[in-house]
Structure formats: C-alpha cells, structure tokens
Design a protein around this motif. Structure first.
Motif, PDB file in Angstrom:
ATOM      1  N   TYR A  32       1.805 116.451  49.469  1.00 58.95           N
ATOM      2  CA  TYR A  32       2.129 117.298  48.324  1.00 58.95           C
ATOM      3  C   TYR A  32       3.382 116.712  47.693  1.00 58.95           C
ATOM      4  CZ  TYR A  32       2.205 121.690  45.694  1.00 58.95           C
ATOM      5  OH  TYR A  32       2.132 122.639  44.705  1.00 58.95           O
ATOM      6  N   LEU A  34       6.197 116.651  44.245  1.00 58.62           N
ATOM      7  CA  LEU A  34       6.792 117.487  43.208  1.00 58.62           C
ATOM      8  C   LEU A  34       7.784 116.667  42.386  1.00 58.62           C
ATOM      9  CD1 LEU A  34       7.042 118.995  46.285  1.00 58.62           C
ATOM     10  CD2 LEU A  34       7.264 120.953  44.776  1.00 58.62           C
ATOM     11  N   PHE A  46      12.135 123.073  38.972  1.00 52.96           N
ATOM     12  CA  PHE A  46      10.808 122.555  39.281  1.00 52.96           C
ATOM     13  C   PHE A  46      10.035 122.290  37.995  1.00 52.96           C
ATOM     14  CE2 PHE A  46       6.831 121.899  41.159  1.00 52.96           C
ATOM     15  CZ  PHE A  46       5.895 122.708  40.540  1.00 52.96           C
ATOM     16  N   TYR A  93       6.197 116.317  50.501  1.00 53.51           N
ATOM     17  CA  TYR A  93       6.090 117.320  51.569  1.00 53.51           C
ATOM     18  C   TYR A  93       4.870 117.031  52.440  1.00 53.51           C
ATOM     19  CZ  TYR A  93       5.653 121.942  53.737  1.00 53.51           C
ATOM     20  OH  TYR A  93       5.555 122.963  54.637  1.00 53.51           O
ATOM     21  N   ALA A  95       2.409 119.027  54.343  1.00 52.87           N
ATOM     22  CA  ALA A  95       1.965 120.406  54.548  1.00 52.87           C
ATOM     23  C   ALA A  95       1.329 120.599  55.916  1.00 52.87           C
ATOM     24  CB  ALA A  95       0.976 120.802  53.448  1.00 52.87           C
ATOM     25  N   TYR A 100       8.488 122.858  58.049  1.00 53.68           N
ATOM     26  CA  TYR A 100       9.136 124.112  57.705  1.00 53.68           C
ATOM     27  C   TYR A 100       9.571 124.167  56.240  1.00 53.68           C
ATOM     28  CZ  TYR A 100       9.161 124.486  62.737  1.00 53.68           C
ATOM     29  OH  TYR A 100       8.781 124.522  64.043  1.00 53.68           O
ATOM     30  N   GLY A 101       8.727 123.636  55.392  1.00 53.11           N
ATOM     31  CA  GLY A 101       9.016 123.721  53.975  1.00 53.11           C
ATOM     32  C   GLY A 101       9.999 122.690  53.482  1.00 53.11           C
ATOM     33  N   LYS A 102      10.438 121.785  54.340  1.00 59.32           N
ATOM     34  CA  LYS A 102      11.437 120.807  53.925  1.00 59.32           C
ATOM     35  C   LYS A 102      10.821 119.756  53.013  1.00 59.32           C
ATOM     36  CE  LYS A 102      12.562 119.673  58.089  1.00 59.32           C
ATOM     37  NZ  LYS A 102      13.195 118.871  59.150  1.00 59.32           N
ATOM     38  N   LEU A 103      11.498 119.539  51.899  1.00 57.75           N
ATOM     39  CA  LEU A 103      11.096 118.485  50.981  1.00 57.75           C
ATOM     40  C   LEU A 103      11.945 117.243  51.231  1.00 57.75           C
ATOM     41  CD1 LEU A 103      10.858 120.496  47.626  1.00 57.75           C
ATOM     42  CD2 LEU A 103       9.008 119.901  49.201  1.00 57.75           C
ATOM     43  N   PHE A 105      13.482 114.212  49.226  1.00 59.37           N
ATOM     44  CA  PHE A 105      13.771 113.866  47.836  1.00 59.37           C
ATOM     45  C   PHE A 105      14.078 112.384  47.683  1.00 59.37           C
ATOM     46  CE2 PHE A 105      14.091 117.732  45.338  1.00 59.37           C
ATOM     47  CZ  PHE A 105      14.155 118.721  46.310  1.00 59.37           C
ATOM     48  N   GLY A 106      13.715 111.858  46.509  1.00 60.46           N
ATOM     49  CA  GLY A 106      14.188 110.550  46.112  1.00 60.46           C
ATOM     50  C   GLY A 106      15.614 110.644  45.601  1.00 60.46           C
TER      51      GLY A 106
END
Lengths: 115, 114
Positions: A32, A34, A46, A93, A95, A100-103, A105-106
C-alpha cells in the motif's frame, strides 16, 4: 537501510505543465502506497494512495502509478499550479505484516511550480 | 469529523530543560497514534507509535519518551533536552490496523533548543 527512496531532492516545473514525482522502494512486502504534501511549518496532508492490486489511481489533477515489477511509483500532477509548490513525500505500508500502521516515508521532493 | 490538535505550536527551550508536547485527537476512538520528527531539510523520522493506552513502542533510541494516558491523548516528553532535539515534531493518527492506512497529521510543534 532506506526502504523508500525519492532520489530527486527537488523539481521545478512551469505552471500548466505536468509534474512527475518519483519514488522507489526495496521491500517487496509493501502493498500500500501513499503520497503526502507538506507546506513549511505545517503537518503533511494526505493526497492519494494506491493498493498493490492496482497500477493506477486518479483523483482530480493527481494520478499515482505503480509499477510493482520495478518497485517504482510516481505521482503525476496535471496541470501544475503555483499552489502545488510544496514538499511531496511518498510512503509505503505492509498491510500483511505486523507494522501496526507504521508508514515508511521517503526523504521528500521539493516541488516548485513557476507562474 | 476527526481533528488532531498539537500544542504548543512553537517552543524555545534551553539545553537541559524538560519537555512536554501534547497531542489529542477528536472524533474517533482507539486510534493508532504516532510521533514523528522532521529535522531541518530532512525527511520524517518515526519516533514512537501506540496502538492503545499505555502501549508505546519506540523506533529509535533517544533522549525522548512518550506516554498515552488516555485513548486519544499522546504526550512526548524529555527530562533533559539536548541541542540535537531541535526540530519539527509531528503527531499523527490512523484509524487502526484494519485500514484504511492513511495517517493524518497535526499542525506540528517547532522546537528550538538553545
């Protein structure tokens, strides 16, 4: 280990033209993705996301493309507007994992749209 | 609708002083909560995340700690600030483990340690 990379620190585009922001990832478990937009001294907002079961997602002027085989995604902004000038972060992410929902990031790309 | 608040917006603190930054979320229950730091010219570094009250995980060893005394309250603290603690601190929330996976960020706190 930088699992999500935005190799272009900055991008300059003329108003009305297309902006293409790129992002590469190394972890094949990411499913996933974003994009966030951030103005100075504000929290990121977002923008758009895409699941790995798709290769394209569109929302108004924003389109995200995903190439899973290349582990590459891109954000297209058409037409670009001066108000689009900001830092753009891609994030990923897993899934199916225990993230635990951690993204992840670049490092971000600074987009400047000139009038 | 959901909203996330952070305060203070800006803070200037001397080295060695304590720190307390607060974040609250409205309009949702049992959110996942996160603390990030953005150093000057850098990306977003995840500091702490929480999936429930008193359930805190630290991502990087550091001079900071986090607590979640209530479901929608997340606090970032330090007993003694270092110069390297300067940065832009962001709190974020997400709906939970089942998705959607978007995180929503607060307005941030600019911390300058002098």
């Amino acid at each position: 280990d930088q699992q999500v990379k935005q190799n272009s620190p900055s991008l300059s585009v003329q108003e009305g033209r297309i902006s293409i922001l790129n992002c590469d990832y190394t972890n094949s478990m990411f499913d996933y993705f974003l994009w966030y937009k951030k103005y100075p001294a504000e929290g990121p907002t977002f923008l758009i996301s895409i699941s790995s079961i798709k290769d394209k997602n569109e929302d108004g002027r924003f389109t995200v493309f995903l190439n899973k085989s290349a582990k590459h995604l891109s954000l297209h902004i058409v037409p670009s507007q001066p108000g689009d000038s900001a830092v753009y972060f891609c994030a990923a992410y897993n899934a199916g994992g225990t993230s635990y929902g951690k993204l992840t990031f670049g490092q971000g790309t600074i987009l400047t749209v000139h009038p | 609708s959901q909203t996330i608040h952070q305060w203070p917006a800006t803070l200037v603190q001397p080295v060695g002083s304590p720190l307390s930054l607060e974040c609250t979320v409205e309009g949702t229950s049992n959110p996942n909560l996160y603390w990030y730091r953005q150093a000057a010219g850098r990306g977003l570094q995840l500091l702490f995340y929480s999936i429930g009250i008193d359930q805190i995980s630290s991502e990087v060893p550091q001079n900071l700690s986090a607590s979640r005394p209530q479901d929608r309250q997340f606090i970032l603290s330090s007993k003694k600030l270092l110069l390297s603690d300067s940065g832009f601190y962001l709190c974020a929330w997400s709906p939970g483990l089942a998705g959607p996976y978007e995180q929503y960020f607060g307005p941030g706190t600019r911390l300058t340690v002098t």
